[in-house]
Design an enzyme around this catalytic site. Structure first.
Site, PDB file in Angstrom:
ATOM      1  N   ILE A  18       0.862  -1.254   0.025  1.00 29.13           N
ATOM      2  CA  ILE A  18       0.071   0.046  -0.056  1.00 29.13           C
ATOM      3  C   ILE A  18       0.993   1.275   0.041  1.00 29.13           C
ATOM      4  O   ILE A  18       0.618   2.179  -0.496  1.00 29.13           O
ATOM      5  CB  ILE A  18      -1.112   0.076   1.174  1.00 29.13           C
ATOM      6  CG1 ILE A  18      -2.243   0.971   0.931  1.00 29.13           C
ATOM      7  CG2 ILE A  18      -0.247   0.283   2.369  1.00 29.13           C
ATOM      8  CD1 ILE A  18      -3.080   0.835  -0.465  1.00 29.13           C
ATOM      9  N   SER A  40      11.896   0.848   6.909  1.00 27.39           N
ATOM     10  CA  SER A  40      11.505  -0.462   6.353  1.00 27.39           C
ATOM     11  C   SER A  40      12.824  -1.500   6.401  1.00 27.39           C
ATOM     12  O   SER A  40      13.848  -1.058   6.613  1.00 27.39           O
ATOM     13  CB  SER A  40      11.336  -0.235   4.911  1.00 27.39           C
ATOM     14  OG  SER A  40      10.705  -1.598   4.512  1.00 27.39           O
ATOM     15  N   ARG A  41      12.163  -2.728   6.664  1.00 25.76           N
ATOM     16  CA  ARG A  41      13.518  -3.856   6.938  1.00 25.76           C
ATOM     17  C   ARG A  41      13.881  -4.116   5.440  1.00 25.76           C
ATOM     18  O   ARG A  41      15.158  -4.477   5.419  1.00 25.76           O
ATOM     19  CB  ARG A  41      13.035  -5.013   7.468  1.00 25.76           C
ATOM     20  CG  ARG A  41      12.381  -4.805   8.896  1.00 25.76           C
ATOM     21  CD  ARG A  41      11.503  -5.771   9.513  1.00 25.76           C
ATOM     22  NE  ARG A  41      10.654  -6.154   8.681  1.00 25.76           N
ATOM     23  CZ  ARG A  41       9.594  -6.851   8.988  1.00 25.76           C
ATOM     24  NH1 ARG A  41       9.674  -7.681   9.946  1.00 25.76           N
ATOM     25  NH2 ARG A  41       8.542  -7.422   7.944  1.00 25.76           N
ATOM     26  N   LYS A  94      -5.855   1.632   7.576  1.00 22.56           N
ATOM     27  CA  LYS A  94      -6.831   0.961   8.262  1.00 22.56           C
ATOM     28  C   LYS A  94      -6.202  -0.562   8.261  1.00 22.56           C
ATOM     29  O   LYS A  94      -5.716  -0.833   7.547  1.00 22.56           O
ATOM     30  CB  LYS A  94      -8.168   1.190   7.314  1.00 22.56           C
ATOM     31  CG  LYS A  94      -8.090   0.656   5.952  1.00 22.56           C
ATOM     32  CD  LYS A  94      -7.726  -0.447   5.021  1.00 22.56           C
ATOM     33  CE  LYS A  94      -8.352  -1.649   5.383  1.00 22.56           C
ATOM     34  NZ  LYS A  94      -7.929  -2.759   4.580  1.00 22.56           N
ATOM     35  N   ASP A 172     -10.131  -7.854   6.327  1.00 19.45           N
ATOM     36  CA  ASP A 172      -9.263  -6.967   5.856  1.00 19.45           C
ATOM     37  C   ASP A 172      -9.845  -5.897   4.657  1.00 19.45           C
ATOM     38  O   ASP A 172      -9.849  -4.830   4.865  1.00 19.45           O
ATOM     39  CB  ASP A 172      -7.817  -7.391   5.399  1.00 19.45           C
ATOM     40  CG  ASP A 172      -6.914  -6.225   5.064  1.00 19.45           C
ATOM     41  OD1 ASP A 172      -6.459  -5.646   5.829  1.00 19.45           O
ATOM     42  OD2 ASP A 172      -6.742  -6.433   3.747  1.00 19.45           O
TER      43      ASP A 172
HETATM   44  P1  NAP Z   1       2.498  -5.691   3.233  1.00 17.33           P
HETATM   45  O1  NAP Z   1       2.846  -5.187   1.869  1.00 17.33           O
HETATM   46  O2  NAP Z   1       2.347  -7.272   3.399  1.00 17.33           O
HETATM   47  O3  NAP Z   1       3.228  -5.127   4.475  1.00 17.33           O
HETATM   48  C1  NAP Z   1       3.687  -3.837   4.492  1.00 17.33           C
HETATM   49  C2  NAP Z   1       5.029  -3.577   5.244  1.00 17.33           C
HETATM   50  O4  NAP Z   1       4.898  -3.874   6.325  1.00 17.33           O
HETATM   51  C3  NAP Z   1       5.763  -4.499   4.535  1.00 17.33           C
HETATM   52  O5  NAP Z   1       6.473  -4.249   3.414  1.00 17.33           O
HETATM   53  C4  NAP Z   1       6.976  -4.584   5.958  1.00 17.33           C
HETATM   54  O6  NAP Z   1       7.676  -3.771   5.496  1.00 17.33           O
HETATM   55  C5  NAP Z   1       6.133  -4.248   6.953  1.00 17.33           C
HETATM   56  N1  NAP Z   1       5.826  -5.206   8.083  1.00 17.33           N
HETATM   57  C6  NAP Z   1       4.952  -6.356   7.750  1.00 17.33           C
HETATM   58  N2  NAP Z   1       5.096  -7.251   8.689  1.00 17.33           N
HETATM   59  C7  NAP Z   1       5.754  -6.416   9.589  1.00 17.33           C
HETATM   60  C8  NAP Z   1       6.197  -6.833  11.222  1.00 17.33           C
HETATM   61  N3  NAP Z   1       5.982  -7.984  11.739  1.00 17.33           N
HETATM   62  N4  NAP Z   1       7.252  -5.770  11.639  1.00 17.33           N
HETATM   63  C9  NAP Z   1       7.335  -4.866  11.246  1.00 17.33           C
HETATM   64  N5  NAP Z   1       7.111  -4.443   9.880  1.00 17.33           N
HETATM   65  C10 NAP Z   1       6.405  -5.361   9.300  1.00 17.33           C
HETATM   66  O7  NAP Z   1       0.908  -5.045   3.474  1.00 17.33           O
HETATM   67  P2  NAP Z   1      -0.028  -3.976   2.710  1.00 17.33           P
HETATM   68  O8  NAP Z   1      -0.782  -4.492   1.674  1.00 17.33           O
HETATM   69  O9  NAP Z   1       0.848  -2.783   2.226  1.00 17.33           O
HETATM   70  O10 NAP Z   1      -0.900  -3.585   3.829  1.00 17.33           O
HETATM   71  C11 NAP Z   1      -0.555  -2.764   5.193  1.00 17.33           C
HETATM   72  C12 NAP Z   1      -1.526  -2.113   5.677  1.00 17.33           C
HETATM   73  O11 NAP Z   1      -2.278  -1.262   4.521  1.00 17.33           O
HETATM   74  C13 NAP Z   1      -2.853  -3.145   6.085  1.00 17.33           C
HETATM   75  O12 NAP Z   1      -3.328  -2.639   7.381  1.00 17.33           O
HETATM   76  C14 NAP Z   1      -3.839  -3.117   5.067  1.00 17.33           C
HETATM   77  O13 NAP Z   1      -5.266  -3.520   5.582  1.00 17.33           O
HETATM   78  C15 NAP Z   1      -3.711  -1.653   4.544  1.00 17.33           C
HETATM   79  N6  NAP Z   1      -4.278  -1.694   3.258  1.00 17.33           N
HETATM   80  C16 NAP Z   1      -3.609  -2.451   2.086  1.00 17.33           C
HETATM   81  C17 NAP Z   1      -4.292  -2.047   0.668  1.00 17.33           C
HETATM   82  C18 NAP Z   1      -3.737  -2.975  -0.255  1.00 17.33           C
HETATM   83  O14 NAP Z   1      -4.208  -3.085  -1.452  1.00 17.33           O
HETATM   84  N7  NAP Z   1      -2.715  -3.987  -0.069  1.00 17.33           N
HETATM   85  C19 NAP Z   1      -5.188  -1.224   0.492  1.00 17.33           C
HETATM   86  C20 NAP Z   1      -5.646  -0.329   1.390  1.00 17.33           C
HETATM   87  C21 NAP Z   1      -5.145  -0.472   2.856  1.00 17.33           C
HETATM   88  P3  NAP Z   1       9.336  -4.084   5.771  1.00 17.33           P
HETATM   89  O15 NAP Z   1       9.454  -5.606   5.596  1.00 17.33           O
HETATM   90  O16 NAP Z   1      10.030  -3.148   4.413  1.00 17.33           O
HETATM   91  O17 NAP Z   1       9.897  -3.479   6.951  1.00 17.33           O
END
Ligand code: NAP
Length: 316
Positions: A18, A40-41, A94, A172
């Site tokens: 996101i 970010s990691r 969110k 989600d």
């Molecule tokens: P994602 O790509 O799986 O994760 C986002 C980032 O969070 C990862 O790149 C990682 O960053 C970090 N992360 C993951 N687990 C972690 C941990 N245990 N400790 C520390 N950092 C961690 O997820 P996403 O889809 O972007 O979603 C993130 C949020 O945005 C969620 O709450 C989701 O509901 C919301 N969202 C997502 C979307 C969508 O289309 N995907 C749309 C709207 C809202 P690093 O590894 O780089 O540190």
């Protein structure tokens, strides 16, 4: 002579799907915001200072007033609390947290610190949501059906956190529908029944059916399903005492009594994320809090009240 207004400096934490798809482009296009750093990691954004240690960012960059957290819900609380304690304004993706209690705790902390806190709900910024709310305000609900059916493999490839405790599973995306529902419904609703379908090898539901009680007696329900292939459906169909409204494509389109409504004039900022960042800028300038937990409350109620049924194991 007055100079150009200074940009608001923000750090993005969690450079995943996101952050890259929405936050980075929204910030790049904004005349108000400056993306100063990422934490970010593994991920980074070209041309932006990259940190892998959040504490170090907070220590070294007191000039960055705002932290926007794009992490999944479970790890997010510790980062949010740390940022607030360091006197930074915080914007939360969110859902705002993994539990209601941690969200209340963040709100109390932000209040003590006198900083802004924003539980953002991007679907509320979809082009037709404001108009739908206006249209519904003086009407009585007869029936409201949410249908949110999408293919988890297409939208969440390889994201294992969604299947872990606190990852919410199909809630989600489902919470996006609930964020619209709680914004536009002209009366209070509470969940009175739910069925949660949980893959036998996972912790969170792949599908859910919810039923709500409305004071008017209207039939209000929601059907979330992550097993949808082919056409993807994000629809809210509403029947009232004075006509029918359907929100389509997650609130991007709206049909009233069979006629498409043009709401393009409503959305000068275009997309959902530019609008979220405009809202955040307003909160920062007044040090205010916007922490509406109603969508997460319905999800918590579904986990409390829902009947669980095990279904076929899910593998990517
Ligand atoms: P994602 O790509 O799986 O994760 C986002 C980032 O969070 C990862 O790149 C990682 O960053 C970090 N992360 C993951 N687990 C972690 C941990 N245990 N400790 C520390 N950092 C961690 O997820 P996403 O889809 O972007 O979603 C993130 C949020 O945005 C969620 O709450 C989701 O509901 C919301 N969202 C997502 C979307 C969508 O289309 N995907 C749309 C709207 C809202 P690093 O590894 O780089 O540190």
């Amino acid at each position: 002579m007055t100079g150009a207004p200074s940009l608001k400096k923000v750090a993005l934490v969690g450079i995943g799907k996101i952050a890259i798809d929405q936050h980075v482009p929204a910030l790049a296009a904004s005349p108000v915001w400056q993306l100063e750093a990422t934490v970010s990691r593994s991920g980074r954004v070209e041309g932006v200072a990259a940190y892998d240690d959040f504490e170090r960012l907070l220590e070294e960059r007191p000039d960055i007033e705002v932290v926007s957290l794009c992490l999944p819900p479970v790890p997010r609380f510790d980062y949010a609390a740390q940022a607030l304690k360091a006197g930074r304004h915080v914007m939360l993706e969110k859902p705002p947290g993994a539990t209601l209690s941690e969200c209340h705790e963040l709100e109390a902390l932000a209040r003590r610190q006198g900083v802004a806190l924003y539980a953002s709900w991007h679907s509320r910024e979809a082009a037709c949501v404001r108009e739908a709310k206006r249209w519904l305000a003086d009407k009585t609900l007869h029936r409201l059906q949410v249908t949110w059916k999408e293919d988890v493999r297409r939208w969440h490839p390889g994201q294992d956190w969604i299947w872990q405790p606190g990852g919410l599973g199909v809630f989600d995306p489902g919470i996006n529908a609930l964020s619209i529902l709680t914004e536009i419904a002209p009366e209070a609703l509470h969940l009175n029944a739910a069925h949660l379908l949980v893959p036998s090898n996972r912790q969170t539901p792949i599908a859910a059916q919810l039923q709500f009680q409305a004071a008017s007696g209207a039939a209000v329900s929601a059907d979330f399903d992550w097993r949808q292939e082919g056409e993807q459906i994000w629809t809210i169909a509403i029947e009232t005492d004075a006509g029918n409204l359907t929100l389509l494509e997650g609130g991007a389109r709206m049909v009233v009594d069979g006629a498409e409504i043009d709401t393009s004039a409503e959305a000068p900022l275009g997309d959902e994320y530019p609008r979220l960042y405009a809202n955040m800028a307003a909160l920062v300038s007044t040090g205010s809090i916007d922490m509406d937990l109603a969508p997460l409350r319905h999800v918590a109620d579904a986990f409390t009240l829902g009947e669980r049924r095990l279904v076929a194991a899910f593998d990517w």
